[in-house]
Design a protein around this motif. Sequence first.
Motif, short mmCIF file in Angstrom:
data_model
loop_
_atom_site.label_atom_id
_atom_site.label_comp_id
_atom_site.label_asym_id
_atom_site.label_seq_id
_atom_site.Cartn_x
_atom_site.Cartn_y
_atom_site.Cartn_z
N GLY A 83 0.83 -1.20 0.00
CA GLY A 83 0.00 0.00 0.00
C GLY A 83 0.86 1.24 0.00
N PRO A 84 0.28 2.39 -0.33
CA PRO A 84 1.07 3.62 -0.39
C PRO A 84 1.62 4.00 0.97
N PRO A 85 2.91 4.32 1.05
CA PRO A 85 3.51 4.67 2.35
C PRO A 85 2.93 5.93 2.96
N SER A 86 2.76 5.87 4.28
CA SER A 86 2.39 7.04 5.07
C SER A 86 3.59 7.65 5.78
N VAL A 87 4.67 6.85 5.90
CA VAL A 87 5.89 7.30 6.56
C VAL A 87 7.08 6.91 5.70
N VAL A 88 7.98 7.84 5.48
CA VAL A 88 9.23 7.55 4.78
C VAL A 88 10.37 8.12 5.61
N VAL A 89 11.34 7.27 5.95
CA VAL A 89 12.50 7.70 6.72
C VAL A 89 13.74 7.62 5.84
N ALA A 90 14.30 8.77 5.51
CA ALA A 90 15.53 8.84 4.70
C ALA A 90 16.72 8.71 5.64
N ASN A 91 17.13 7.47 5.87
CA ASN A 91 18.17 7.17 6.85
C ASN A 91 19.49 6.76 6.21
N ALA A 92 19.46 6.27 4.98
CA ALA A 92 20.68 5.74 4.35
C ALA A 92 21.79 6.77 4.38
N GLY A 93 22.96 6.36 4.82
CA GLY A 93 24.07 7.30 4.89
C GLY A 93 25.40 6.60 5.08
N VAL A 94 26.46 7.24 4.61
CA VAL A 94 27.81 6.74 4.77
C VAL A 94 28.70 7.89 5.23
N ALA A 95 29.89 7.55 5.69
CA ALA A 95 30.84 8.57 6.16
C ALA A 95 32.25 8.14 5.86
N GLU A 96 33.12 9.11 5.76
CA GLU A 96 34.56 8.86 5.67
C GLU A 96 35.25 10.01 6.38
N GLY A 97 36.51 9.79 6.77
CA GLY A 97 37.23 10.82 7.49
C GLY A 97 38.64 10.99 6.97
N GLY A 98 39.28 12.06 7.42
CA GLY A 98 40.66 12.33 7.03
C GLY A 98 40.80 13.70 6.40
N PRO A 99 42.04 14.12 6.14
CA PRO A 99 42.27 15.44 5.54
C PRO A 99 41.65 15.55 4.16
N PHE A 100 40.98 16.65 3.91
CA PHE A 100 40.33 16.84 2.60
C PHE A 100 41.35 16.80 1.47
N ALA A 101 42.51 17.42 1.66
CA ALA A 101 43.51 17.51 0.58
C ALA A 101 43.99 16.14 0.13
N GLU A 102 43.93 15.14 1.02
CA GLU A 102 44.40 13.80 0.69
C GLU A 102 43.26 12.82 0.45
N SER A 103 42.04 13.31 0.43
CA SER A 103 40.90 12.41 0.28
C SER A 103 40.79 11.90 -1.14
N ASP A 104 40.22 10.70 -1.28
CA ASP A 104 39.94 10.12 -2.58
C ASP A 104 38.72 10.84 -3.15
N PRO A 105 38.84 11.50 -4.30
CA PRO A 105 37.70 12.25 -4.84
C PRO A 105 36.46 11.39 -5.03
N ALA A 106 36.65 10.12 -5.44
CA ALA A 106 35.50 9.25 -5.67
C ALA A 106 34.78 8.93 -4.36
N VAL A 107 35.55 8.68 -3.31
CA VAL A 107 34.94 8.38 -2.00
C VAL A 107 34.25 9.61 -1.45
N TRP A 108 34.91 10.77 -1.56
CA TRP A 108 34.31 12.02 -1.07
C TRP A 108 32.98 12.26 -1.78
N ARG A 109 32.99 12.09 -3.09
CA ARG A 109 31.77 12.30 -3.88
C ARG A 109 30.68 11.31 -3.47
N GLN A 110 31.08 10.06 -3.20
CA GLN A 110 30.09 9.05 -2.86
C GLN A 110 29.37 9.37 -1.56
N VAL A 111 30.08 9.92 -0.58
CA VAL A 111 29.43 10.31 0.67
C VAL A 111 28.34 11.34 0.40
#
Length: 296
Positions: A83-111
């Motif tokens: 049936g049509p949803p009455s509640v939608v929870v947008a919970n999906a999420g990922v994280a990464e850490g570390g210095p921005f200058a050394e971050s993998d552009p693909a991983v940063w973009r994926q977050v």
Amino acid sequence: MPVPDSPLRGRTAVVTGAARGLGAALARELAVRGAKVALLGREESTLARVGDALPGVAECWEADVTDDRRMARVGAEIRARLGPPSVVVANAGVAEGGPFAESDPAVWRQVVEVNLIGSAVTARTFLPDLFATRGHYLQIASLASIGAAPMMSAYCASKAGVESFAHALRAEVAHRHVGVGIAYINWTDTDMIRDMDRYAVLRELRGHMPAPARRVYPVADVAGRLVAAVERRRPSVYVPRWLRAAQPVRAALPAVVTMLSRRELPRLAAVERFEATGLLGPGGRAHGAGSRPADD
């Protein structure tokens, strides 16, 4: 224990990122309140185990929340089977850490894509249902939506983005009697947070926060608070409650964070080199392993 008088009883609820952590706990809280739960996630076998353990009606769909076409198909299947949803929870999420200058552009973009674009795709997929049911959309945000932290640039940018997105969406759909809530949560006891402590850069980041701000909260307690807010169609929910106090002073937070970082980061870097973590936790690694080509 079941909650017999919940306004969610008999309603259809969708939870993204439901294979583990907060998503799985939210699915359980919705199920014990009598909702029919649609669990969406990337880890098919883990998702199925979560669904099998829930009381009542629960079905699972493997889906990448950034994939518009797949999400449209999943939305149609949920509509037909639950049936049509009455509640939608947008919970999906990922994280990464570390210095921005050394971050993998693909991983940063994926977050950013999973956290922000994935939330927008989720909302777009299910808004017609929420219009029909006069339902409620809950956006999972973070303390990072209010005050950014060093070494977490992609996560902070994405969570600031979902907060802004939810505010804009709320204004757009209010006249159609759809509620939009924002959940501001702090450290929650999930696989992702436990994985963060393996990395010096993120362990030290949390360790240098004031004592109340570095406490880790049980995932079941956080999920219970969020679902209670959904039942009441609240526009915002803060876990812990003191996070609300950060809102009036948020304009001052960047200067404070910069001042502390200027003092602490050189000292910490002298002890252990800061490096990029990659996507955190088994859920993050599942997103990384299951990434589809950009032109799919």
